[in-house]
Design a protein around this motif. Structure first.
Motif, PDB file in Angstrom:
ATOM      1  N   GLU A   8       0.872  -1.440  -0.068  1.00 21.32           N
ATOM      2  CA  GLU A   8       0.078  -0.441   0.072  1.00 21.32           C
ATOM      3  C   GLU A   8       0.982   1.050  -0.200  1.00 21.32           C
ATOM      4  N   ALA A  20      -4.227   8.479   9.156  1.00 15.81           N
ATOM      5  CA  ALA A  20      -4.004   6.846   8.575  1.00 15.81           C
ATOM      6  C   ALA A  20      -3.571   6.187  10.408  1.00 15.81           C
ATOM      7  N   GLU A  23      -7.321   5.930  12.489  1.00 13.06           N
ATOM      8  CA  GLU A  23      -8.311   4.791  11.743  1.00 13.06           C
ATOM      9  C   GLU A  23      -7.731   3.835  12.321  1.00 13.06           C
ATOM     10  N   ARG A  24      -6.910   3.870  12.275  1.00 17.72           N
ATOM     11  CA  ARG A  24      -6.071   1.958  12.557  1.00 17.72           C
ATOM     12  C   ARG A  24      -5.415   1.975  14.005  1.00 17.72           C
ATOM     13  N   LYS A  25      -5.706   2.744  14.629  1.00 17.29           N
ATOM     14  CA  LYS A  25      -5.580   2.486  16.610  1.00 17.29           C
ATOM     15  C   LYS A  25      -5.978   1.553  16.595  1.00 17.29           C
ATOM     16  N   GLU A  27      -7.003  -0.834  15.377  1.00 14.70           N
ATOM     17  CA  GLU A  27      -6.439  -2.904  15.108  1.00 14.70           C
ATOM     18  C   GLU A  27      -5.098  -3.240  15.086  1.00 14.70           C
ATOM     19  N   LEU A  28      -4.577  -1.784  16.130  1.00 16.15           N
ATOM     20  CA  LEU A  28      -2.865  -2.405  15.985  1.00 16.15           C
ATOM     21  C   LEU A  28      -2.821  -3.134  17.365  1.00 16.15           C
ATOM     22  N   THR A  33       0.814  -0.239  19.034  1.00 17.85           N
ATOM     23  CA  THR A  33      -0.053   1.293  19.770  1.00 17.85           C
ATOM     24  C   THR A  33       0.552   2.290  20.405  1.00 17.85           C
ATOM     25  N   HIS A  71       4.296  -1.102   8.578  1.00 19.38           N
ATOM     26  CA  HIS A  71       2.469  -1.194   8.898  1.00 19.38           C
ATOM     27  C   HIS A  71       1.766  -0.250   7.958  1.00 19.38           C
ATOM     28  N   PHE A  72       2.944   1.428   8.060  1.00 21.09           N
ATOM     29  CA  PHE A  72       1.739   2.045   7.470  1.00 21.09           C
ATOM     30  C   PHE A  72       2.236   2.090   6.000  1.00 21.09           C
TER      31      PHE A  72
END
Lengths: 280, 280
Positions: A8, A20, A23-25, A27-28, A33, A71-72
């Motif tokens: 991505e 970003a 948004e994803r914090k 599911e980390l 986290t 991850h990002f």
DNA sequence: CCGCCACTGGAATGAACATTCTATATTGAC
DNA sequence: GTCAATATAGAATGTTCATTCCAGTGGCGG
């Protein structure tokens, strides 16, 4: 292996990254986290520190930082760090990113449009920078100094000449006596010779400095005539012989500088001087 | 060996370093002076770059950077770099409260500061407005028109003169033939009489319009010489006789206008013309 | 004219660094 | 309770970087 090449795309600027992360914090994983929280709370640390030092103060392993970045969508930690650094740079001049967008458009637009946009952006940045660089106190001192002069000598050659010529025009309108030096060849030094220590001089010179201007300013200073100057670097020969000096860094576009910021400064100075005189 | 352990203490903050550099700039060797100038002119680069990248853009060797740092008492380049980074950290906050002072105008500030802020704000507004007001297509047409002229006649009096004089300077550097009209009294019309229809003219005039400029522009137009103009109103006498004309409304502060936006426009036009010529 | 000294460029060096790898721990599902 | 899958820690690795060293150059005094 089959899907790992489908990387991505990483966020392109700090705000996108911030979004970003938020948004994803949820599911980390735990450590990531932790990194996310640290990153948003101490962005400056991330910008300046090394992976090791950041890891230490965030209580994680350096490798965790790398995994976080990956991850990002970044290649590694370094890529992510660039965004944090860019952010600090842009704090200073908010127009820099606008300039970048303008430059990106470049492809589809006529070249002249690109150039025009470039100069507009450069002018904005220059003016931002001058408003940050000029100390109000120093400005006030310069105004006071010049306001009590009988005659103000304006020293400027080449690129700086348009500025002084506009000042001369405005001073004329404002009934402030001034003498434009550098207009026609030869008689400059004779004019300057008439200056007394009740007068003052305002000199402008940008790199590459005209040696005449510097010499003339030095001469005035040595005769006890206060010199105020506008230049583009602390290294200018003008700086060392001036009672007050100001630095204006005109942002350039393709190597050419417009005088937008210098003009604004010059007018502010001119009007301030006239105003101070008017009040006695 | 006996005296080398007596290391002078390195500056502790950026301002101290800056002062130290300025004090000693005279006695510094050539390359170190070069580094010094670069450092003060591009502090952000030093803060973020690597020794190698900085060396590249300052045109020195990386080792020179280290030597420079050591001259000022640091262990190496890294120690010096820390100061530049610290400065950037602090500036974030100082820049913000600078903006705050700008907003709370007038109250406790010296009058000169108010005037200065006023001109800065006016310059910003002017440039915003010109970037909105100039049609890219019209600009492109103007560039094309002027680029194919043999000689470009620059018509401007009074307040507009500084702009044309800067254009003349830049055209000179860019090897574009031009003729500045309005410089010394009397011979203007003789110069204009020599213009042919392979030439073109660029006229600048702001309210109150100098009648001469308008007359000269009209005369050129009547002889089939295309005129491009920059003015501040659709009612300007220049507008009606110009092949292309542009409107720039310089925001004013206390009735005085700086030429910031006009300067940016003029430079964009000048560089665009030169660029178009260069490409054939 | 010669020799000395300071300055400079460029390659060599060694340290610091981000990144990768592997063994271990943790979590969740069946 | 056991297994599988994922996350993590910490050491290993290879790269990038600042720094050091040395040879060459130019300028200055003897």
């Amino acid at each position: 292996m089959s899907d790992s090449p489908v990387k991505e795309a990483p966020p392109q600027d700090f705000d996108a990254l911030r979004t970003a992360i938020l948004e994803r914090k949820g599911e980390l994983p735990k450590r990531l986290t932790q990194v996310a929280a640290y990153a948003l709370d101490h962005p400056d640390e991330i910008a300046f520190g090394t992976a090791a030092s950041i890891a230490l103060s965030a209580n994680v392993q350096p490798s965790t930082l790398v995994r976080f970045a990956q991850h990002f969508g970044f290649d590694g930690f370094s890529g992510l760090q660039l965004l944090f650094r860019a952010r600090l740079r842009e704090r200073t001049s908010s127009y820099e990113d606008r300039l970048r967008t303008l430059e990106q458009d470049g492809a589809a637009l006529a070249e002249s449009t690109t150039i025009f946009n470039g100069f507009v952006a450069a002018a904005h940045r220059s003016i931002d920078s001058i408003s940050a660089a000029v100390e109000p106190d120093a400005f006030e001192r310069a105004v006071t100094l010049l306001a009590k002069a009988e005659t103000i000598y304006l020293i400027a050659k080449r690129r700086s000449y348009p500025i002084s010529s506009y000042m001369a025009y405005a001073f004329g309108k404002l009934k402030v006596r001034c003498q434009l030096v550098g207009t026609s060849a030869g008689i400059d030094d004779d004019m300057l010779a008439m200056a007394t220590n009740r007068d003052a001089a305002f000199a402008i010179s940008f790199s590459p400095y005209a040696s005449e201007s510097a010499a003339q300013a030095r001469m005035m200073a040595s005769r006890g005539i206060p010199v105020v100057s506008l230049t583009d670097s602390a290294f200018s020969p003008l700086a060392e012989c001036s009672a007050e000096w100001f630095e204006v860094v005109e942002a350039d576009h393709a190597g050419f500088r417009s005088l937008s910021a210098s003009m604004a400064f010059a007018m502010a100075l001119t009007v301030s001087i006239a105003e101070k005189r008017r009040r006695g």
